[in-house]
Design a protein around this motif. Sequence first.
Motif, short mmCIF file in Angstrom:
data_model
loop_
_atom_site.label_atom_id
_atom_site.label_comp_id
_atom_site.label_asym_id
_atom_site.label_seq_id
_atom_site.Cartn_x
_atom_site.Cartn_y
_atom_site.Cartn_z
N SER A 292 0.84 -1.20 0.00
CA SER A 292 0.00 0.00 0.00
C SER A 292 0.89 1.27 0.00
CB SER A 292 -0.90 -0.01 1.24
OG SER A 292 -0.13 0.11 2.41
N VAL A 293 0.23 2.39 -0.23
CA VAL A 293 0.99 3.66 -0.18
C VAL A 293 1.41 3.91 1.26
CG1 VAL A 293 -0.22 4.58 -2.16
CG2 VAL A 293 -1.14 4.97 0.12
N CYS A 294 2.35 4.70 1.38
CA CYS A 294 2.87 5.00 2.72
C CYS A 294 1.85 5.83 3.46
CB CYS A 294 4.21 5.76 2.58
SG CYS A 294 5.10 5.85 4.16
N SER A 295 1.60 5.46 4.62
CA SER A 295 0.55 6.12 5.41
C SER A 295 1.15 7.27 6.19
CB SER A 295 -0.08 5.11 6.36
OG SER A 295 0.88 4.68 7.32
N CYS A 298 3.81 6.54 8.36
CA CYS A 298 5.05 6.15 7.69
C CYS A 298 5.15 4.61 7.56
CB CYS A 298 6.28 6.73 8.41
SG CYS A 298 6.25 8.53 8.61
N GLU A 299 4.01 3.91 7.36
CA GLU A 299 4.02 2.46 7.16
C GLU A 299 3.21 2.12 5.90
OE1 GLU A 299 4.36 0.43 11.55
OE2 GLU A 299 2.37 0.55 10.63
N ARG A 300 3.58 0.98 5.32
CA ARG A 300 2.82 0.45 4.19
C ARG A 300 2.46 -1.03 4.49
NH1 ARG A 300 7.26 -0.11 -0.70
NH2 ARG A 300 8.77 -1.43 0.44
N LEU A 301 1.39 -1.49 3.86
CA LEU A 301 0.87 -2.83 4.14
C LEU A 301 0.75 -3.65 2.85
CD1 LEU A 301 -2.07 -1.98 6.55
CD2 LEU A 301 0.19 -2.82 7.20
N ARG A 302 0.80 -5.02 3.03
CA ARG A 302 0.42 -5.95 1.96
C ARG A 302 -0.26 -7.18 2.64
NH1 ARG A 302 5.88 -8.82 -0.50
NH2 ARG A 302 6.62 -9.77 1.46
N ILE A 303 -1.18 -7.82 1.91
CA ILE A 303 -1.92 -8.95 2.49
C ILE A 303 -1.89 -10.15 1.52
CG2 ILE A 303 -3.45 -7.44 3.83
CD1 ILE A 303 -5.56 -7.88 1.66
N ARG A 304 -2.25 -11.28 2.06
CA ARG A 304 -2.42 -12.51 1.26
C ARG A 304 -3.58 -13.35 1.89
NH1 ARG A 304 3.00 -16.07 2.80
NH2 ARG A 304 2.74 -16.02 5.08
N GLU A 305 -4.16 -14.14 1.05
CA GLU A 305 -5.28 -14.97 1.52
C GLU A 305 -4.93 -16.46 1.37
OE1 GLU A 305 -8.62 -13.90 -0.79
OE2 GLU A 305 -8.92 -11.95 0.19
N CYS A 306 -5.50 -17.26 2.30
CA CYS A 306 -5.27 -18.72 2.28
C CYS A 306 -6.35 -19.37 1.42
CB CYS A 306 -5.31 -19.26 3.71
SG CYS A 306 -4.74 -20.99 3.84
N HIS A 341 7.10 5.64 16.02
CA HIS A 341 6.53 4.48 16.72
C HIS A 341 5.83 4.88 18.00
CE1 HIS A 341 10.55 5.21 18.48
NE2 HIS A 341 10.03 4.66 19.60
N GLU A 342 5.92 6.12 18.37
CA GLU A 342 5.24 6.57 19.58
C GLU A 342 3.98 7.35 19.25
OE1 GLU A 342 7.91 8.84 21.91
OE2 GLU A 342 9.27 7.13 22.34
N ILE A 343 3.75 7.67 18.04
CA ILE A 343 2.61 8.49 17.64
C ILE A 343 1.67 7.60 16.81
CG2 ILE A 343 1.86 10.49 16.33
CD1 ILE A 343 4.60 11.74 16.89
N LYS A 344 0.40 7.71 17.10
CA LYS A 344 -0.63 6.96 16.32
C LYS A 344 -1.49 7.96 15.60
CE LYS A 344 -4.08 3.40 16.68
NZ LYS A 344 -4.85 2.55 17.57
N PRO A 345 -1.15 8.27 14.41
CA PRO A 345 -1.87 9.30 13.70
C PRO A 345 -3.23 8.78 13.23
CG PRO A 345 -0.18 8.36 12.30
CD PRO A 345 -0.02 7.72 13.61
N GLN A 346 -4.07 9.69 12.69
CA GLN A 346 -5.43 9.35 12.22
C GLN A 346 -5.37 8.47 10.99
OE1 GLN A 346 -8.23 10.21 13.74
NE2 GLN A 346 -9.49 9.11 12.16
N SER A 347 -4.35 8.66 10.18
CA SER A 347 -4.25 7.86 8.94
C SER A 347 -4.09 6.37 9.23
CB SER A 347 -3.06 8.38 8.08
OG SER A 347 -1.86 8.26 8.79
#
Length: 927
Positions: A292-295, A298-306, A341-347
Amino acid sequence: MSSVFNFAGTDSGEVLPESIPSAPGTLPHFIEEPDDAYIIKSNPIALRCKARPAMQIFFKCNGEWVHQNEHISEESLDESSGLKVREVFINVTRQQVEDFHGPEDYWCQCVAWSHLGTSKSRKASVRIAYLRKNFEQDPQGREVPIEGMIVLHCRPPEGVPAAEVEWLKNEEPIDSEQDENIDTRADHNLIIRQARLSDSGNYTCMAANIVAKRRSLSATVVVYVNGGWSSWTEWSACNVRCGRGWQKRSRTCTNPAPLNGGAFCEGMSVQKITCTSLCPVDGSWEVWSEWSVCSLECERLRIRECTAPPPRNGGKFCEGPSQESENCTDGLCILDKKPLHEIKPQSIENASDIALYSGLGAAVVAVAVLVIGVTLYRRSQSDYGVDVIDSSALTGGFQTFNFKTVRQGNSLLLNPAMQPDLTVSRTYSGPICLQDPLDKELMTESSLFNPLSDIKVKVQSSFMVSLGVSERAEYHGKSHSGTFPHGNNRGFSTVHPRNKTPYIQNLSSLPTRTELRTTGVFGHLGGRLVMPNTGVSLLIPHGAIPEENSWEIYMSINQGEPSLQSEGPEVLLSPEVTCGPPEMIVTTPFALTIPHCADVSSEHWNIHLKKRTPQGKWEEVMSVEDESTSCYCLLDPFACHVLLDSFGTYALTGEPITDCAVKQLKVAVFGCMSCNSLDYNLRVYCVDNTPCAFQEVVSDERHQGGQLLEEPKLLHFKGNTFSLQISVLDIPPFLWRIKPFTACQEVPFSRVWCSNRQPLHCAFSLERYTPTTTQLSCKICIRQLKGHEQILQVQTSILESERETITFFAQEDSAFPAQTGPKAFKIPYSIRQRICATFDTPNAKGKDWQMLAQKNSINRNLSYFATQSSPSAVILNLWEARHQHDGDLDSLACALEEIGRTHTKLSNITESQLDEADFNYSRQNGL
């Protein structure tokens, strides 16, 4: 009255006392009396009796005195009492017994005289012992299940004395007293209540009497055991770990196992059903999605299905995380002066919600796919949706099972000595259909029946008759319905072949005598006129004809078409008898005896005596049961004795009151060779049971060369409108055969009920296979539907030189057709005068002639005797007519003795005097 007798073995005669002496003495006492005896083959038997004191002893056989020359007498003295002892012997030959024809067996008794009177011994019967060869019913082989009931029927051959029956099993006698499971007492049958395996064997019926032993055909009895299934085993596991397979269970035919040809168990010994084991599928991950785009965090995600594939049937879920995240700024992203890592933004929160909804959507899609897949799978497996199938539906690699489901017979022998029964018959009940008229013509080519004018024809094969098949081919002419008593007027037509010559000539077309006639000259002393072998007789009493007058009296029987035409249900029961001359006048009623064919044991008939007028019409004289002073009728089982005062033509008619009225028919079978040397004709007659009717049949058969094959028998034919069936049974196979469809013939009721119009007979034609066959053995069954049945056993040789002669008639009444004077009467005139003088005189106790009538079984219409000048004389005339053939004066003596107990004036007529008179009567007539 006295007589002088000369005895064999003595030199002098002794004179019977004329009256009772006054000297003391005692009546004879029999020390030894004659015993019942049987004549074996041609050996005569000796009868003996011994009495004391006895002046004389004579034998009397069948009511007639034995000639004195035939006695062997021995005399001795009893030392203890001093009384004279006399012992007498006579020999009885086979010819004497055969020549006797009476209502009972040949019998003899002793009559001993002393000074005080006579004593009579017991009556000893003498019979000809014999035992026929063929059993009336042989035991038949049986195959029965274990614990079933076994009944073997055995009807021994006819014999005198009756044969005793013994059963053999494998040639060893059976003792029912030692085995409670076996009973041999029930009418010669062998009954085994519960069959055991040990009861299998060959059974034979043995019949024996004093003449011979006879052995029946052996019957093989097989006790078999039908197989039984054991219990089913448990179902086996499915034979595959996953996928489509099968599982089975089995059972064995061992509970019990089949034995002695018993049926194998019906059904399958193995059952199989399909089974499906679903294979487990482990889950596998799809490829990772794009990052995913950087949030804002400052993180990005990817998923997979079984879902590649998803786990199924217990498969393992995919191992490892379903999503990954990473810092897209290498840790340099800072928000509100705090490390990332200490801040939890709205995004970041928004990204979490998106992931949640995405997972839920994927789950819904996965479930829908799973449901669709399962549905498609079940549809593909619908062809295998049965619970139980045959093993052949699964694979060709299994064993094939063959089972015996129906037990057709015994294919196993218990031991080499036991032979299987090869006479097993099968019954075919389907009807024989003849549709084409040409077929009917071909079938009747040999003229199935004697072409009687009003017979209804039913035909069936001899095979069907012998098996008793109920469904028969039937075709007949048109018949009109009717009910009793008018049912005997029904009309019937006959099936005739076209342009064919009848096979058997109709009896009515043969030349027959139209009249039997006999004459005799009689005067004041009277006498008896007898028509030989017809049962018709005429008794002219003493004094019926005035003195110094004599008449030529005649008697005749009409043998042509009866002139008495019955009206309605009335039938002719006797011949038409004419006696004359009609202008002759008698002063005392004469006795006319006419035979009849009605069974008068029950009250089902209204019987009339009719007389023909000079104009040819018939008028009723009286009913047998009515009171009349003009004539008297005494009805016996086989004849009617009529007291009349005018000559003419008389006959008996009967009107049935109920459908239980019975006519007695005489059935007989005659045989003769046909023009074809291989054919043999059987003719079965059913005629009224009167001697003259059967004499007409005999006369006609003599013209045709017929031979009487079996002694005639009586058939009781009811007036219930049911027809008569005549069948030929038990024709020896491979020796004889009967023409097709002619083994059974049916005669309608009206033809039999009015059979006095002409003799009724049915013809059968048998054919032998080879000229070497000279013996014929079969049975003739004559039966009325829902009525009586008779079996005529035919066992004869078709060769003239080897035939056994069967006497048509007894000859006792043909030697003296006309007897005149005292020798014609059994009661001497002197004793008759004393009886009449005693009984006709009135006294304080009443009229003795009434008691005389009642003691002689004349209890009806006593008013007729009261009109006579001497009632006792008329009663004695009736007694003479009634007892002309059946014995001595015993019945009259018993009646006089019984009356004399209350009337002392009758004691002067003693039994010994009647014995002496009876002896003199026999001697005078040369008997």
